[in-house]
Structure formats: C-alpha cells, structure tokens
Design an enzyme around this catalytic site. Sequence first.
Site, PDB file in Angstrom:
ATOM      1  N   ASN A   1       4.098-109.973  43.108  1.00  0.00           N
ATOM      2  CA  ASN A   1       5.259-110.847  42.985  1.00  0.00           C
ATOM      3  C   ASN A   1       6.287-110.115  42.129  1.00  0.00           C
ATOM      4  O   ASN A   1       6.120-110.026  40.917  1.00  0.00           O
ATOM      5  CB  ASN A   1       4.828-112.174  42.334  1.00  0.00           C
ATOM      6  CG  ASN A   1       6.006-113.100  42.082  1.00  0.00           C
ATOM      7  OD1 ASN A   1       7.126-112.834  42.518  1.00  0.00           O
ATOM      8  ND2 ASN A   1       5.751-114.193  41.372  1.00  0.00           N
TER       9      ASN A   1
ATOM     10  N   LYS B   1       9.194-110.987  41.431  1.00  0.00           N
ATOM     11  CA  LYS B   1      10.086-111.917  40.718  1.00  0.00           C
ATOM     12  C   LYS B   1      11.536-111.453  40.902  1.00  0.00           C
ATOM     13  O   LYS B   1      11.880-111.022  42.001  1.00  0.00           O
ATOM     14  CB  LYS B   1       9.640-112.049  39.259  1.00  0.00           C
ATOM     15  CG  LYS B   1       8.141-112.411  39.164  1.00  0.00           C
ATOM     16  CD  LYS B   1       7.694-112.857  37.817  1.00  0.00           C
ATOM     17  CE  LYS B   1       6.205-113.191  37.854  1.00  0.00           C
ATOM     18  NZ  LYS B   1       5.698-113.724  36.601  1.00  0.00           N
TER      19      LYS B   1
ATOM     20  N   HIS C   1       5.130-121.669  42.335  1.00  0.00           N
ATOM     21  CA  HIS C   1       4.938-120.798  41.171  1.00  0.00           C
ATOM     22  C   HIS C   1       5.391-121.539  39.911  1.00  0.00           C
ATOM     23  O   HIS C   1       6.372-122.277  39.931  1.00  0.00           O
ATOM     24  CB  HIS C   1       5.746-119.501  41.342  1.00  0.00           C
ATOM     25  CG  HIS C   1       5.370-118.460  40.331  1.00  0.00           C
ATOM     26  ND1 HIS C   1       5.816-118.508  39.026  1.00  0.00           N
ATOM     27  CD2 HIS C   1       4.566-117.374  40.416  1.00  0.00           C
ATOM     28  CE1 HIS C   1       5.299-117.474  38.366  1.00  0.00           C
ATOM     29  NE2 HIS C   1       4.539-116.775  39.189  1.00  0.00           N
TER      30      HIS C   1
ATOM     31  N   GLU D   1       6.989-120.634  37.411  1.00  0.00           N
ATOM     32  CA  GLU D   1       8.374-120.397  36.977  1.00  0.00           C
ATOM     33  C   GLU D   1       9.335-121.280  37.761  1.00  0.00           C
ATOM     34  O   GLU D   1      10.370-121.706  37.236  1.00  0.00           O
ATOM     35  CB  GLU D   1       8.708-118.901  37.120  1.00  0.00           C
ATOM     36  CG  GLU D   1       8.027-118.102  36.013  1.00  0.00           C
ATOM     37  CD  GLU D   1       7.688-116.665  36.367  1.00  0.00           C
ATOM     38  OE1 GLU D   1       8.214-116.132  37.362  1.00  0.00           O
ATOM     39  OE2 GLU D   1       6.880-116.070  35.623  1.00  0.00           O
TER      40      GLU D   1
ATOM     41  N   GLU E   1      -2.982-119.462  38.380  1.00  0.00           N
ATOM     42  CA  GLU E   1      -2.205-118.736  37.374  1.00  0.00           C
ATOM     43  C   GLU E   1      -2.019-119.619  36.146  1.00  0.00           C
ATOM     44  O   GLU E   1      -1.105-120.471  36.123  1.00  0.00           O
ATOM     45  CB  GLU E   1      -0.830-118.361  37.930  1.00  0.00           C
ATOM     46  CG  GLU E   1      -0.868-117.403  39.084  1.00  0.00           C
ATOM     47  CD  GLU E   1       0.422-116.579  39.163  1.00  0.00           C
ATOM     48  OE1 GLU E   1       0.315-115.346  39.193  1.00  0.00           O
ATOM     49  OE2 GLU E   1       1.516-117.157  39.167  1.00  0.00           O
TER      50      GLU E   1
ATOM     51  N   GLY F   1       2.794-112.952  32.044  1.00  0.00           N
ATOM     52  CA  GLY F   1       3.751-112.101  31.336  1.00  0.00           C
ATOM     53  C   GLY F   1       3.501-111.973  29.846  1.00  0.00           C
ATOM     54  O   GLY F   1       4.354-111.479  29.116  1.00  0.00           O
TER      55      GLY F   1
ATOM     56  N   SER G   1      -1.092-111.642  33.803  1.00  0.00           N
ATOM     57  CA  SER G   1      -1.376-110.409  33.045  1.00  0.00           C
ATOM     58  C   SER G   1      -2.506-109.583  33.658  1.00  0.00           C
ATOM     59  O   SER G   1      -3.311-108.983  32.942  1.00  0.00           O
ATOM     60  CB  SER G   1      -1.653-110.727  31.565  1.00  0.00           C
ATOM     61  OG  SER G   1      -0.503-111.296  30.960  1.00  0.00           O
TER      62      SER G   1
HETATM   63  P1  13P Z   1       2.273-111.146  35.252  1.00  0.00           P
HETATM   64  O1  13P Z   1       1.303-110.328  36.063  1.00  0.00           O
HETATM   65  O2  13P Z   1       3.518-110.374  34.874  1.00  0.00           O
HETATM   66  O3  13P Z   1       1.616-111.826  34.103  1.00  0.00           O
HETATM   67  O4  13P Z   1       2.812-112.305  36.225  1.00  0.00           O
HETATM   68  C1  13P Z   1       1.896-113.058  36.923  1.00  0.00           C
HETATM   69  C2  13P Z   1       2.629-113.884  37.907  1.00  0.00           C
HETATM   70  O5  13P Z   1       3.333-114.810  37.566  1.00  0.00           O
HETATM   71  C3  13P Z   1       2.495-113.523  39.334  1.00  0.00           C
HETATM   72  O6  13P Z   1       3.010-114.524  40.149  1.00  0.00           O
END
Ligand code: 13P
Length: 251
Positions: free
Chosen positions: A9, A11, A95, A97, A167, A173, A212
């Site tokens: 992803n 982002k 997701h 976010e 997740e 992150g 992560s």
């Molecule tokens: P990270 O791998 O940067 O922690 O992000 C995970 C994520 O949100 C994947 O959709």
Amino acid sequence: MRRPVIAGNWKMNPPTLDEAISLARAVAAVSAPLDGIDVVVCPPAVWLTAVAGELAGSGVAVGAQTMHHEERGAFTGETSPLMLAGLASYVILGHSERRQYDGETDEGVARKVASAVAHGLRPIAAVGERLDERRSGATEAVIDRQLRAAVSGLDTIAGSGLVIAYEPVWAIGTGEAAEPSDAQSVARQIRGILHERFGDDAGDVPIQYGGSVTADNAAAFLALPDVDGALVGGASLKPEQFAAILAAAAG
Ligand code: 13P
C-alpha cells in the site's frame, strides 16, 4: 487452498510519476523469480493507469487504495468500480486511515465490499482496533463488529476473491508491530467469524497482517497458521525491503 497475498500500500506516495514507474519496475523485477504468492501494488489513483501499463504481463497485480460503491454520478473526487475495471484487480477498503481521516464507516465499507465483488474486484477489507480500544480490552469486539459489517452485503464468499487485512491501528507506521501470537489470535477470530457466516469457504480467504511489517519481522507473521500474507506500507516503498518480504512469503 489459499495463496499468500502480499500487497504494498503506497498510500500517498511517491510524489512523481517517474518515481511510481521506477518503483513498479523494481517490484516486477524482484517478483519475477518467485512462485506461489500473489503480489499486489496499490499506487495512488492518479498513477494507476501508468503503473498498470508498466506491470502488464509481469505477474504483479495492481490494486486501488479505495473506491466509491456507485458506478457513476455526482461524487466529487471519487473513483468508481467501473473506472477501476481493467486497471486494478484488487481494492483496499476500510483502511483505518480512511476511517480516521475520511469518515469511512462500517456501513460504507459494507457497501464498497459488495460493490467490489459485484464488479469482479478482489476486496482487501481492512479491520483493526485503535490503541484506546486495545487498552480497554475491546479488540475482539471491534474486530467482530468491523468484520461482520464488512461482509454483511455478501451472500456467499465463494469466487469473491475476498481478502481480509488485520491492521491494528497502533501498529501502522509506528515501527511497533503486533506480537505474532496476538496477530494469530485475531486472525483465528476472523477465520471463525467467516466460518460461522460462510461455512467452509472461509478456509479460502487469505488473512493478511499489516502494521510495521519489515524484512526482519515478515517471516514470523507469515509462518502463523491463520496469517496468509501481509499488507505493507512503508516497507513497500523500498524495493529491497519489499523484495525480502516477498521472498519470506514465497518461502
Ligand atoms: P506500515 O507498514 O507503514 O506500518 O503501514 C501499514 C499499512 O497501513 C498498510 O496498509
């Protein structure tokens, strides 16, 4: 039998088309020799056409990061399933976010998952608890609520290509991945709910861990009995890191 699905992803990265193309090229190169896994990259919508073109014939699939459930209409800024058809074969839905910053709700995720399946897109439906929810012991209840909602518009999951991503929000992150044993117990809970709703077809659904994931910890998650892949954020932007994660999945 379910195959591991490793999805990057991206982002809101990278900021230029040239960088998106070279990242896609690098993923294609490292994926080429690997067998037995499904590799997906999910670029920003604006780069989907170019990345899909670059990856055509490479074996690396393309996914969108979100989508609207309607096919067309007055929905400023949105992307419809008809627009994704032919470009993407996967779409990340729900997701955290998007739940946090864009007001995505359980009901909205349900509509999107059903729409994705109806349009032949494999949904990667994301669920996960926030830190406050974890601290108050609500993880199981949150997963139960989000997952049941996400699949509520499906009568069957046979042939849907459904993927679930667990997740935990606090692990995204932060460099603080979940303990593999915690990821396994949530993945088992997810499998149990799917089994209750859809019977033995639940055994075909890949369940990803995300949060992560790195080259160093990927193997520990991928070895778990109910975890069949990873949804990778930051490390998917670094080809050598992503390559190591793919290699761990391919075994
Ligand atoms: P990270 O791998 O940067 O922690 O992000 C995970 C994520 O949100 C994947 O959709």
